[in-house]
Design a protein around this motif. Structure first.
Motif, PDB file in Angstrom:
ATOM      1  N   LYS A  70       0.821  -1.204   0.000  1.00 29.07           N
ATOM      2  CA  LYS A  70       0.000   0.000   0.000  1.00 29.07           C
ATOM      3  C   LYS A  70       0.856   1.256   0.000  1.00 29.07           C
ATOM      4  O   LYS A  70       0.373   2.347  -0.294  1.00 29.07           O
ATOM      5  N   LYS A  71       2.162   1.092   0.339  1.00 31.19           N
ATOM      6  CA  LYS A  71       3.040   2.260   0.332  1.00 31.19           C
ATOM      7  C   LYS A  71       3.859   2.327  -0.961  1.00 31.19           C
ATOM      8  O   LYS A  71       4.628   3.260  -1.170  1.00 31.19           O
ATOM      9  N   ALA A  72       3.706   1.325  -1.803  1.00 25.46           N
ATOM     10  CA  ALA A  72       4.507   1.291  -3.026  1.00 25.46           C
ATOM     11  C   ALA A  72       3.806   2.082  -4.120  1.00 25.46           C
ATOM     12  O   ALA A  72       2.584   2.091  -4.200  1.00 25.46           O
ATOM     13  N   GLU A  73       4.588   2.722  -4.981  1.00 31.68           N
ATOM     14  CA  GLU A  73       4.012   3.372  -6.164  1.00 31.68           C
ATOM     15  C   GLU A  73       3.950   2.387  -7.314  1.00 31.68           C
ATOM     16  O   GLU A  73       3.098   2.483  -8.185  1.00 31.68           O
ATOM     17  N   VAL A  74       4.920   1.478  -7.322  1.00 28.97           N
ATOM     18  CA  VAL A  74       5.003   0.475  -8.386  1.00 28.97           C
ATOM     19  C   VAL A  74       5.248  -0.882  -7.747  1.00 28.97           C
ATOM     20  O   VAL A  74       6.064  -1.000  -6.832  1.00 28.97           O
ATOM     21  N   ILE A  75       4.511  -1.883  -8.203  1.00 27.08           N
ATOM     22  CA  ILE A  75       4.743  -3.249  -7.729  1.00 27.08           C
ATOM     23  C   ILE A  75       5.011  -4.119  -8.950  1.00 27.08           C
ATOM     24  O   ILE A  75       4.222  -4.086  -9.903  1.00 27.08           O
ATOM     25  N   ILE A  76       6.087  -4.879  -8.905  1.00 30.46           N
ATOM     26  CA  ILE A  76       6.258  -5.911  -9.930  1.00 30.46           C
ATOM     27  C   ILE A  76       5.810  -7.232  -9.301  1.00 30.46           C
ATOM     28  O   ILE A  76       6.284  -7.609  -8.228  1.00 30.46           O
ATOM     29  N   ILE A  77       4.892  -7.918  -9.957  1.00 26.55           N
ATOM     30  CA  ILE A  77       4.506  -9.270  -9.543  1.00 26.55           C
ATOM     31  C   ILE A  77       4.984 -10.192 -10.651  1.00 26.55           C
ATOM     32  O   ILE A  77       4.505 -10.102 -11.788  1.00 26.55           O
ATOM     33  N   ILE A  78       5.960 -11.029 -10.342  1.00 33.79           N
ATOM     34  CA  ILE A  78       6.534 -11.883 -11.371  1.00 33.79           C
ATOM     35  C   ILE A  78       6.531 -13.333 -10.926  1.00 33.79           C
ATOM     36  O   ILE A  78       6.909 -13.655  -9.793  1.00 33.79           O
ATOM     37  N   GLY A  79       6.076 -14.223 -11.813  1.00 38.07           N
ATOM     38  CA  GLY A  79       6.047 -15.646 -11.491  1.00 38.07           C
ATOM     39  C   GLY A  79       5.212 -15.943 -10.270  1.00 38.07           C
ATOM     40  O   GLY A  79       5.485 -16.888  -9.535  1.00 38.07           O
ATOM     41  N   SER A  80       4.189 -15.178 -10.045  1.00 33.39           N
ATOM     42  CA  SER A  80       3.326 -15.393  -8.894  1.00 33.39           C
ATOM     43  C   SER A  80       1.887 -15.141  -9.296  1.00 33.39           C
ATOM     44  O   SER A  80       1.614 -14.219 -10.060  1.00 33.39           O
ATOM     45  N   ASN A  81       0.989 -15.958  -8.794  1.00 36.09           N
ATOM     46  CA  ASN A  81      -0.439 -15.803  -9.065  1.00 36.09           C
ATOM     47  C   ASN A  81      -1.129 -15.581  -7.727  1.00 36.09           C
ATOM     48  O   ASN A  81      -1.746 -16.490  -7.160  1.00 36.09           O
ATOM     49  N   PRO A  82      -0.991 -14.388  -7.163  1.00 37.27           N
ATOM     50  CA  PRO A  82      -1.367 -14.197  -5.764  1.00 37.27           C
ATOM     51  C   PRO A  82      -2.842 -14.379  -5.452  1.00 37.27           C
ATOM     52  O   PRO A  82      -3.171 -14.788  -4.348  1.00 37.27           O
ATOM     53  N   THR A  83      -3.737 -14.127  -6.395  1.00 33.53           N
ATOM     54  CA  THR A  83      -5.157 -14.305  -6.060  1.00 33.53           C
ATOM     55  C   THR A  83      -5.462 -15.777  -5.821  1.00 33.53           C
ATOM     56  O   THR A  83      -6.443 -16.117  -5.170  1.00 33.53           O
ATOM     57  N   VAL A  84      -4.616 -16.670  -6.340  1.00 32.56           N
ATOM     58  CA  VAL A  84      -4.807 -18.103  -6.128  1.00 32.56           C
ATOM     59  C   VAL A  84      -4.021 -18.601  -4.926  1.00 32.56           C
ATOM     60  O   VAL A  84      -4.516 -19.390  -4.131  1.00 32.56           O
TER      61      VAL A  84
END
Lengths: 564, 921
Positions: free
Chosen positions: B394-408
């Motif tokens: 919530k404090k980040a301006e940019v998030i990289i999500i790589i090789g992850s499927n977090p909603t699952v």
């Protein structure tokens, strides 16, 4: 109480086939992509895009809905909740039968009800082939002076009979009527757009314009009656970017003045609108037009094009947005929600639209007719407008008059005129066989007054102490052949149907009130208690005004209600 | 919030009394704070106030209509009346109107003491004077949630819970007026909708219209127990409602990790522990019954195993291990501990192997998970754990999500990522497939599987090329930058674009976004780690953070999302062949000396074997005996035919678990153990939070605490332990591990959650680390360049398609827990492989039909599920179905540094049809 069944077997098969919910059908996705072309997919265009689907296929299948959601990066629920809110979208799920290609919409609101819409509906339902034609009962279509009205496709049949409707159906006469109006060249020839040019080149001072608007005393003509000049001053005091939203959702039963002006002199409205936008400093204008006015849509589309050709770079972009069959979108904040592509649910105020409006920006919102008079006020001066009036009231009102009078229609008359004077001087008296019994001074929401109170000046503020208001000056006159009680029930059912459903006092209140009013004997105490809560606690004007006809019926027509 | 003389307060009057509000408080909130009860229904703390029910209306002087106190902020000098006749009339009428539409116009038939019933009582609302509406039908289609809309008051709390908190976007408010109704998708029955059963709506509903299935809401419970969740690394805090020694239902607690939110597994997936297939008695393999490659069906249990007493079974287990140790040597034994058990259990397990067995042949499933991430982090930064907690998104301006499927895989964590996106944070999703979170991503790079190094090097090239690196940070806190700089010259975006399938412009755009934002954070998962170049992949992510200084401050850093609820803890306490607790390398003499002193026993100076190496060692006749606790390698390891072959060959296998897992079927002795909800212990989540798990129910039958079983085995091997309580073990852990030395069991018990490093008693704990350098010998973070190599087994003519494995929302890993939960199993009952519909078309396979998938190593049959988000030319499958075990297909090629297998890429061929094998759980 039936339970929603979906057999475990069905569920198991679905899960093997695709992910939870609805899989995107590739063929339907291709359809949608073709339909949308390279138009923006931004969310506020959702209703526009739903119209494209409805227009082409005469319904919105769940496959197309899911594909549209995918294309717009929305979830199916987000699209469905919007589509299902608006009466003009037919969402058809798998296994359900789409409606026939042609729909005949028969108005059942006040004036049309008095003119026999019930019989017309019966005749059409019995007479037309239901597999090819759908007959729909609809609320006021804004043609009350021609009651009863049936709209065949987009083609309104005035003073409709089963015969004339059937003929139109058989001839496939389904397109909208475009009236003869003052076209662009003629408007220009008549000194049109000179004032706008003056604003554009700075030769006309903006402060001076605002002052003229204030001095004219012009108040919002959609019904709320907020002083226009003051509104301009307030909106311009907030930081840019600012937007303008023009309300042509004209849905109040009995109102048709906006259509009248659009179909006769659209450029006068457009010029006033642009003057307002430039004076206040709005960077874009959104015109919201009720979907029932297909003819007006053609007029505006054509004339906006002409306008853009005349002023290719100086004027703000103007977006024309279609309503989709929801009276509540005439409420300014609900309209703004609709322009944003959402359900037309009114917002809580504060904050007011002037400060936080469309897309969160300070917004100048006006009824169409309010800006229609801007050019005249500037060119002829504020005193010109204020010079009109009767019984110590000031200004002009466009009265939409319908019902049991000889000459229904839009009558431009002095503010403050009384009902009796209107009937005598403008409407050529009551129809033969009809004795003046009562009237709605301001549409379904403005309450009902008896003939004995037909000498009250009709203007903003003058009717409030009697539990009524003038609103958009939508006047419906009824006679001794009519029942105030029945008309009050008609009005309450209208509100029940049109309630957005957001808040308890209105959503449940209108339904319970309609139920109670259908009883042979009205529980007037309970109805009054319910009415006071609806007035006190509803979020918006619909819920707050819905009790007006009911309360007036009890107060002014007791002989029908309690037999006393 | 501390209030002092300078705190701006707004003074107004409420019902004649002077009262003061903070700047952002509504009238309702101020009133609540002063113990004044204004009725309210659509308002719920934590949800955006909507002001639609109108039960909370109050009179404000000077205003024409009443105002909703939940949505109005008081202004200075305002006069408010909540108790005036006018206000109360409306409040009561609102309640009466709502009550008139309740089933039988009475109290909620679905929930005891519903909020509506409470307010009706408080305000003395009598029998409704209005006729009821036509009631909608009940929807009992979903196994976990009962939907009874005849009790719905259209308050939209469920909608806000679904659309604004969890942001699953399933619930809509459809139609208009009195027809307005809550719907799922396009007014579908819940079981047919995209609902993920997170239960947020159930938790939010004030009337019982949405409830857990089977009327549990009408039961009076015996007790509630505050604990955490056994599933994923988010580590939600949960309250368990217990009756008659059974968990009836759950409630989300307000943990820092979850803020009342849960997912379907944590909320509804607890009932696996009550499955009659639970192991309740010790079992010994019958004489003469040989082990086979076939998985053992529980129905055939009796023909293969016989019941035994605890003493008999423990003796049999320990003696078998002792014999091998003494005759074939200490290195002939190995142990696989559990990432699901507590820290105390894991600590004792590695101590058992190191002091009881006498070698470092101890490992756990992190080997299959983030081993490569941890190796890279240790190598470059000196510490293998996350730098910032998940909530920093919530404090980040940019998030990289790589090789992850977090909603699952980290559903509640994903909700905070979605919330951040709604608030303006940009999500850059790097995943070959379009997963659910793509909806909220500003950029989705659907790159070619396996090409992470090329893509990431391309991004770093752009950063250096455009001078977007943080020179200050590089100079102060890093080393070997010159090597990285030289290495990256070869990786221009134009050069890598054809390799990774992402155009140069997009690479430039995302590189700029990441580098120039005030706070950029990277979260990653198995897509990065489960490759033969997994360590390289992580080296690139670390380099990205180091060269831009996007680490060591809030909203930034590196977060490998830990999978299991206690994999972080299991790694921390040394369930790893190369390191002792707190990652002290075994091959460093000082560490060996420290632990020899602490444990009073000579220790093996050489590192041990990792999981997959153990399998090879069995077949090479180097390992003869194994102790497997709470792990299931006969389903989770790659190349299952090889694995199962090894287990058939293994001389002595002791399995300690709660169900007859696939691995247990190969055992010589099975010891029935305790499930998560049946034990006390500490568990460390992905954020380095050590959290308290508390027993809610008792183990069934003769099943025993894992801790007790481990001690019994250990003492039969001569260890001489005497731990009376997990607390005793924790005390020893504190001595072994500087990172938690300052924590006490009692403090964790009181505060529920403490973050390490917490080195001294009384320290607050450090959520963000690397704020001023790194715990490497130089104090600097290291750049380690990675060169692009491709996967071990590339597609070819014979095996032309890519097979990617992973997980599903409802099923955990090998399915040993979730397929025994009737609720979760009912939601996802069948083995499916997901494929793009166009690929299915060209394969001639109908969605929903069976498909045979074959690799060089094995063959399975599953149902073909279409999914438009899957990249063409590839397919995705979860490894939880033992009737279609995905790991029969996968490749056991290993990353050389971390020894993690390449689960995320192997080559297969498919054909239409086939018969699904028999399920054996």
């Amino acid at each position: 109480m039936a339970v929603i069944t979906i057999s475990p077997d069905q569920i198991t098969k679905r899960k093997r086939k695709g992910p939870k919910g609805h899989a995107v059908d590739l063929a339907s996705l291709a359809d949608i992509q073709t339909l949308l072309g390279d138009e923006s997919r931004q969310h506020d265009l959702l209703i526009e895009h739903l119209h494209k689907i409805q227009d082409k296929y005469q319904h919105i299948s769940s496959k197309h809905l899911v594909a549209l959601a995918h294309e717009m990066n929305l979830s199916p629920a987000e699209v469905f909740e919007v589509a299902s809110f608006y009466h003009h979208f037919d969402v058809i799920k798998e296994g359900q039968t789409p409606p026939p290609e042609l729909t005949v919409r028969v108005c059942e609101s006040l004036s049309c009800a008095m003119a026999g819409s019930n019989d017309l509906i019966d005749a059409l339902e019995n007479g037309l082939n239901s597999e090819q034609i759908r007959v729909q009962k609809v609320p006021c279509v804004g043609r009350c002076q021609h009651a009863p009205v049936a709209v065949v496709g987009q083609n309104p049949i005035d003073e409709a009979t089963a015969d004339t409707v059937t003929t139109a159906v058989n001839n496939n006469d389904i397109t909208a009527t475009v009236t003869d109006y003052i076209k662009h060249p003629q408007y220009l020839a008549d000194n049109g757009y000179q004032t706008l040019k003056g604003v554009l080149d700075g030769s006309i001072d903006k402060e001076a314009i605002i002052k003229k608007m204030e001095d004219s005393g012009l108040r919002g003509l959609g019904g709320a009656g907020f002083p226009a000049g003051r509104k301009w001053r307030i909106v311009s005091s907030f930081d840019a970017p600012r937007l303008m939203a023009v309300n042509i959702d004209e849905g109040e039963p009995g109102t048709f003045k906006d259509r009248h002006y659009l179909e006769s002199d659209p450029h006068r409205f457009l010029e006033g609108m642009l003057i307002a936008a430039l004076t206040v400093g709005c960077e874009a204008i959104y015109i919201y037009l009720r979907d029932e006015y297909a003819g007006c849509r053609e007029i505006l589309t054509t004339e906006l094009e002409n306008l853009r050709k005349q002023f290719p770079s100086d004027i703000p972009p103007i977006y024309l947005r279609r309503g989709a069959g929801a009276y509540i979108c005439g409420e300014e904040s609900a309209m703004v929600e609709s322009i944003e592509g959402k359900r037309g649910m009114p917002r809580l105020r504060p904050p007011f639209l002037a400060e936080v409006g469309l897309f969160g920006r300070p917004t100048l919102e006006h009824n169409m007719e309010s800006v229609y008079w801007v050019r005249d006020i500037i060119e002829k001066g504020p005193d010109w407008f204020a010079s009109y009036g009767r019984h110590e009231r000031k200004g002009l009102r466009s009265f939409s008059i319908s019902g049991r009078v000889n000459k229904p229609g839009v009558h431009l008359a002095p503010a403050g005129i009384t009902m009796r004077e209107l009937i005598a001087e403008y409407c050529d008296g009551m129809q033969a066989g009809h004795e003046f019994y009562g009237y709605f001074p301001g549409g379904a929401s403005g309450g009902i007054l008896p003939e004995s109170m037909a000498d009250i000046p009709m203007d903003f503020d003058t009717l409030n102490e009697h539990g009524c208001f003038i609103g958009s000056a939508a006047v419906v006159v009824f006679s001794n052949q009519d029942s105030a009680k029945e008309l009050a029930i008609n009005a309450m059912k209208f509100f029940e149907e049109e309630s957005c459903g957001q808040c308890t006092p209105c959503r449940v209140g209108t339904a319970k009130a309609a139920q109670l009013m259908e009883e042979k004997e009205w529980d007037t105490d309970l109805l009054e208690e319910l009415s006071s809560v609806m007035v006190d606690a509803s979020i918006c004007g619909l819920g707050q005004a819905a009790p007006n006809p009911l309360r007036c019926a009890i107060k002014y027509f007791p002989q029908e209600i309690t037999g006393k | 919030m501390t209030v002092n003389a300078d705190t701006p307060m707004i003074n107004f009057t409420l019902d004649g009394e002077a009262i003061s509000a903070f700047a952002d408080e509504s009238i309702l909130q101020v009133a609540k704070r002063h113990d004044k009860d204004i009725p309210h229904l659509c308002y719920k703390e934590g949800l955006r106030a909507d002001g639609n029910c109108r039960a909370c209306v109050v009179e404000i002087d000077g205003e024409r209509t009443l105002a909703p106190s939940c949505c109005r902020m008081p202004t200075e000098g305002m006069t408010v009346q909540a108790n005036s006749k006018r206000a109360v009339t409306s409040q009561k009428m609102v309640l009466e109107l709502l009550k008139s539409d309740m089933p039988k116009q009475g109290e909620s038939p679905y929930k005891l003491d519903s909020e509506l019933d409470q307010w009706v009582k408080k305000l003395n609302v009598g029998e409704p004077r209005f006729e009821a509406r036509n009631q909608p039908a009940a929807d009992l289609s979903h196994p976990a949630i009962a939907v009874n809309m005849d009790a719905c008051i259209q308050c939209t709390r469920c909608l806000r819970a679904c659309r604004e908190e969890q942001m699953n976007d399933v619930i809509g408010f459809a139609n208009r007026g009195s027809h307005a109704e809550i719907v799922f998708d396009i007014a579908d029955p819940m079981a047919a909708s995209s609902c993920v059963a997170c239960g947020e709506c159930v938790q939010a509903c004030p009337t019982g219209a949405l409830m857990p299935a089977n009327n549990v809401g009408l039961e009076v419970v015996d007790k509630t127990v505050d604990s955490t969740c056994p599933y994923c690394g988010v580590g939600c805090l949960i309250k368990y409602h217990v009756k008659d020694d059974k968990i009836l239902y759950t409630e989300g607690r307000d943990g820092d990790t979850n803020h009342f939110r849960l997912c379907v597994k944590g909320r509804y997936g607890f009932n696996y522990i009550h499955n009659p297939l639970r192991l309740t008695k010790p079992l010994i393999r019958r004489e003469g019954i040989a082990k086979t490659m076939e998985l053992l069906d529980p129905n055939d249990l009796d023909s293969v195993f016989r019941e035994a007493t605890w003493d008999e079974a423990l003796d049999f287990a320990a003696n078998g291990l002792k014999k091998i140790r003494d005759e074939k040597g200490k290195k002939a034994l190995a142990g696989l501990g559990s990432a699901k058990g507590s820290n105390e259990e894991a600590y004792l397990f590695q101590k058992l192997v190191r002091t009881g067995f006498g070698s470092n042949n101890v490992d756990h499933c992190t080997r299959l998970c983030h081993a490569s991430s941890v190796v890279a982090l240790l190598e470059c930064l000196g510490s293998g754990a996350v730098s910032n907690p998940v909530e920093d998104v919530k404090k980040a301006e940019v998030i990289i999500i790589i090789g992850s499927n977090p909603t699952v895989n980290h559903p509640v964590g994903a909700t905070f990522m979605k919330n951040a996106a709604k608030n303006g944070t940009k999500i850059i999703l790097i995943d070959p497939n379009r997963t659910d979170i793509a909806k909220y991503a500003s950029h989705h790079l659907a790159f070619r599987p396996d090409t992470d190094v090329a893509l990431l090097n391309g991004m770093m090239h752009v950063i250096l090329d455009e001078g977007l690196q943080n020179d200050d940070y590089i100079a102060k806190h890093t080393e070997d930058f010159e090597f990285m700089q030289a290495h990256l010259k070869d990786y221009s975006p134009e050069k890598v674009a054809p390799i990774c399938g992402i155009d140069a412009n997009t690479l430039r755009e995302v590189a700029r976004l990441y580098a120039t934002s005030n706070a950029s954070m990277i979260l990653w998962g198995m897509g990065v780690s489960q490759h033969i170049h997994g360590t390289d992949n992580s080296r690139c992510l670390i380099a990205l953070a180091l060269m831009t200084g996007q680490i060591g401050k809030p909203g930034s850093g590196l977060h490998p999302l830990r999978g299991q609820n206690n994999v972080q803890g299991a790694s921390d306490v040394g369930l790893i062949p190369m390191v002792y607790p707190d990652y002290a390398p075994v091959e460093h003499f000082e560490n060996q000396a420290k632990f020899e002193k602490l444990w009073g026993v000579a220790l093996d100076p050489k590192r041990g074997l990792t999981t997959v190496e153990m399998i090879h060692a069995i077949l090479d006749d180097e390992i003869y005996g194994m102790f497997v606790q709470g792990e299931n390698p006969a389903m989770s390891d790659p190349n299952q035919n090889h694995v199962r072959e090894a287990f058939v060959h293994l001389e002595h296998l002791v399995v300690q678990d709660i169900f007859l897992t696939e691995t247990a079927g190969f055992a010589d002795v099975i010891l029935p153990a305790s499930a998560f909800y049946e034990k006390d212990g500490t568990f460390s989540n992905t954020d380095r939070r050590v959290q308290m798990g508390r027993a809610a129910v008792n183990p069934p039958g003769e099943a025993k605490q894992d801790l007790w079983i481990l001690q019994e085995i250990a003492n039969r091997l001569g260890c001489g332990w005497n731990y009376q309580h997990p607390k005793d073990v924790f005390e020893e852990m504190r001595q072994a591990m500087p990172s938690i030395a300052g924590m006490t069991w009692d403090r964790i018990d009181t505060e529920d959650s403490l973050t390490y490093p917490l080195e001294n008693v009384g320290d607050p704990g450090e959520p963000i680390i690397f704020t001023d350098g790194f715990p490497t010998s130089s104090g600097r973070g290291k750049f380690v360049p990675a060169s692009y190599i491709h996967a071990d087994e590339m597609p070819d003519e014979e095996y032309p398609l890519i097979f990617i494995t992973g997980r599903q929302l409802e099923h955990w890993h090998t399915g040993s827990m979730t397929r025994h939960s009737p609720t979760l199993d009912a939601i996802e009952p069948d083995p499916v492989v997901t494929i793009h519909p166009e690929d299915l078309q060209s394969m001639g396979i109908n969605a929903g039909g069976t498909i045979t998938i074959e690799s060089r190593r094995g063959k399975i049959v599953a149902y073909a599920r279409e999914d438009i988000g899957i990249q063409k030319g590839s397919m995705f499958m979860a490894f939880c179905y033992n009737e279609a075990s995905a790991n029969l297909i996968t490749n056991d090629a290993l990353d050389p540094s971390a020894k993690i297998p390449e689960f995320k890429f192997c080559s297969v061929k498919v054909s239409q049809g086939g018969e699904i094998a028999k399920r054996t759980n």
